[in-house]
Each structure stands twice: as structure tokens, then as C-alpha cells.
Design a protein around this motif. Sequence first.
Motif, short mmCIF file in Angstrom:
data_model
loop_
_atom_site.label_atom_id
_atom_site.label_comp_id
_atom_site.label_asym_id
_atom_site.label_seq_id
_atom_site.Cartn_x
_atom_site.Cartn_y
_atom_site.Cartn_z
N ALA A 167 0.82 -1.22 0.00
CA ALA A 167 0.00 0.00 0.00
C ALA A 167 0.85 1.26 0.00
CB ALA A 167 -0.94 -0.02 1.22
N LYS A 168 1.92 1.29 0.78
CA LYS A 168 2.78 2.48 0.82
C LYS A 168 3.47 2.71 -0.53
CE LYS A 168 3.79 2.53 5.77
NZ LYS A 168 4.85 2.44 6.80
N GLN A 169 3.86 1.64 -1.18
CA GLN A 169 4.52 1.76 -2.48
C GLN A 169 3.55 2.26 -3.54
OE1 GLN A 169 6.09 -2.18 -2.98
NE2 GLN A 169 7.74 -1.88 -1.49
N ILE A 170 2.30 1.79 -3.47
CA ILE A 170 1.29 2.27 -4.42
C ILE A 170 1.04 3.76 -4.22
CG2 ILE A 170 -1.15 2.10 -5.04
CD1 ILE A 170 -0.98 -0.87 -4.48
N HIS A 171 0.97 4.17 -2.96
CA HIS A 171 0.76 5.60 -2.69
C HIS A 171 1.93 6.42 -3.22
CE1 HIS A 171 1.00 9.29 -0.18
NE2 HIS A 171 -0.32 9.29 -0.34
#
Length: 504
Positions: free
Chosen positions: A173-177
Amino acid sequence: MFLRRFILAYIYFCLLSVCEAQNTDGNSTSVVADAVTDPPNQGWTSGPNGRGTTDIIYSCGITMFLCSWSVLCLNVPGPNDSQFRLFRRRIYVTALAFLGPEFLFQIALGQLISARNSVQQFRDSIQKLPDSEKKNKEWTMTHAFYADMGGFRFHSKGCPQFPQGWPKFPVDAKQIHYLWTEGYIDFPAITREEIRDKNKVDAVLRIFTIFQIVWFIVNMAGRRAQNLAITCGELTTAAFIVCSFGTVLCWAHKPADVTTSVDIEAKATIAEIICKAGDRAAAPYTNTPLDFVSRKEWSWSIYWSNWINILRCLGIVFGPQTRPVDRFENTYSLELPGNTKWIFFGVTAAYSGIFVTGWNYSFPTHTELILWQAAAGTMCASLVAYWVVTEFGFVWWPSLERKFRGNELDASDIEKVSQPLSLVHPKRRQKYKLEYAAACVRNNTVSQDPQFNAPLKSILPIYVIGVFYCHARTYLFVADIIQLRSLPASAYDTVDWSKFLPHF
């Protein structure tokens, strides 16, 4: 008449004295007015008219199995994983949950905290957009869990090394953000309903598990209210329920048994993304080239990596072997930041404390009672020792070093350890060997990734704590079985539910 009464009174007081003399170990009940003691312990008992030994084993076994199997929400598998491999992987994680349900709860709690942070992070970024661009941009807890379990696979443009593009790899999720806010990808166009449609959770099995757990708890409460004996196996099952209940709450929004992922196409190459990120992306990656965005090792992940690498040296290999990885490992535990770690310690303390409630249980021999007390006490002591050792090695001691010695590194010592042994002076070779051995204990990874460095002040005591904890946990399982050869007679009595009904 007087003589007969005297003889009866004399016999009564003789029986009373004998019964009181036998009541010195704390396991016998007090003598009632008619001088009749409790019946002796019973071995294997059939249950045509009540509950028997088989009923006890079945009730505990099926409840613990359901608490270990049905609560699992495994990560999305790799694209080439077979059904047999998926089943075997589920068996492995079930075995981990069976041997240590608190470990599974820690994994679930870390994922819950990560998902909540991700939702807040996306919400803040979406609020900054113009109103015209906010439409159809939804990021919920389900999205965050789906991302952290490897539901989104990143595919970049081609490069000289990979003309057709890098191999697809999962992004969290952090990488997608990060990729979205930096303009490398479009906002993931998948709704919560579409993710839920991928969810293959067995609702019937979950409902059956809930009914089994509720019935088990109610039955134990009824036995306690009527002073009927509760076995060690039932205590162990109750401890399982505590951790499993916490795990279910943490994974309430996480899809289960998802086998397909969603591809995300990049607008740039991996090289362009890394170059723009600067120095923080220059270090070699462990799982994927985007590790620099979200990777953060902490005390437990460092311990776990150290133990897994010991098994690797023994020929037992876990986790994906390709790089970049094609799936996220199921046993990877995300950080518990700030005061959230006290939630884990609280649940683990409740889990360990349940075993202490059997401190004065009836065992076939006094030695087995002492061993049970030692094992239950060791589990509670291990929890406290783990916290003290970890805080000392990772927080307190580094803080003292920064305060009194500063942040300077002793470059000469690092150079001495890294140089070949043949170039070291003979008088210093023994010390060099010790320094080299200490460096191998601190970090036993193949790549010598500095993020996995563990202070010796923590890792060495943790080895000892782990050995004591595993032996104590193993004995508690053994005691659950061997106690069945001799149980109090009331252990085979069923609860009289009519006594709880009001009488008119």
C-alpha cells in the motif's frame, strides 16, 4: 444405648482424622459431615452417560484446529504456485498458529496498523486534489489489506536489462501511494466490491467455528460455576481462543484465499524511478526494487530473519527464492509502532496467564504438577524477559551510547574485521576470530544487509529465552495429553444446565 453412641462417635472421629491427614497436598477436598471423600481419579473413561475422554479430546482438538485453520487469511500466491504448494503453505502457517497463536496475532495486528495508516495517507492525498479529480478515487481498509497481501502487481516499461519490462512483482500500500503521488501510475481502478468478489472465505466454516468457540466458552463457564474439574487441554484451548479472537478482529477487512492479483502498468522504467528517488534507493534491495519506499526492519523482523537464516544453514529454506519476489511472505511481521506494541503484550500476557490458572490442578504425580508450574511460569517470565532484553538492546543502550560516546563509528575495528585473516598479526588472530564470529551472529544473512544487524546484547539472550519458551510451550502440550491418564472424577461430569434456570 450410651455405649453404642460412644462407639459410633469414636469411629466417626477416627475416620475424620484419617481423612484430614490425607488432605496435606492441597489436591483433596475437605471432609464432609458424613466422612465421605471425593471419588479417586479416573483413567480412560467412556462416555455413554456423560462426557468421556474421547469427548474431551475431540472438543479441545477441533476447537484448536478451527482457531488455527479457519482464521487464516494468507497473502496472494505467486503466479506459478500450484494447488499443492498452496495447500502445503497453508499447513505450514497453520502449524505456526498451532504452536504459537500469539505469533499469528502479532502478524495480523501489524497488518491492521499498516492498513489504517495507508487509508489515512490516501485520504489526506485525495483531499488535496481538485474536486474534479476526486471522483472514483476510493481507498478503503479492504484496498489497503489487498495491497499489503500482494494483490497489486507492478509492471514497468522495458530497459536494456529487461527489454520486455521487469518481471512483475507485488507492491504494498505504501509503495502504491508513492508511485501514484509521484505520477508513475494511475490511481488503482478497482472497487471494494470487486476485491470482495475475489474473497473466497468459507462462510459456513467461519460460522461453525464461531458456534464451536461460543459453546466451548459457555461450557467452561458452566463447569467453573458448578465447581467441575477443567482439564489442562481445555485451558490450552481457552488460551488459543484469546489469540484467535484478536486475530479475527484484526483481519476483519482482509480478504481470504485470494489467488488472483491486479496488474498496475507503470509510466516509467524502474531505472527512472530509482534515479529520481536519489540516495535512499541506491542500496541493494531485498524483495523488490521499491523496498526503499516502505521497508522498515524492527526488532522482531530482525530476530525472525536471524532464526530463519539459521534454518537456511541447516538446509531448511522458507520464502520466495527469486528476486524480485513474486509474492509477499506470509510470516513477515510489520512494525508495531509506538504504544501499539502494548496491545500485543497485553494479549500475549492474557494468553500466558491462562496457563497460570492451572497452578494447583490435579496431576497424576506431584512431579508433573511442579513441571506444569515451571512451564507456565516460564512462559510469563519469557514475555517480560523478551521486552526487557529488546528494549535494552535496541533502545536503552543505543541511547546511552549516543549520549556518552556520540555517533562516531570505530572505523579501525570495522577494517580489522573485514581484512583477510592472513594479513592479521598472529597475536591478534584470536581476537579477530572472536570479532568475526560476533559479526556473523549479529548478521547471518547471505547479503550481509546492514538493516538486519542485531545487537549482541539482545540476540544472545533472545536465543536463551527462545529455548526456554519453546521447551515450556512443548511441555504444556505434553501435559495436556499425559494428564488424561488420571483425571478427577468431576472432569467427566457434564454441566447441569437446569440449575441455571429460575425455579418458580
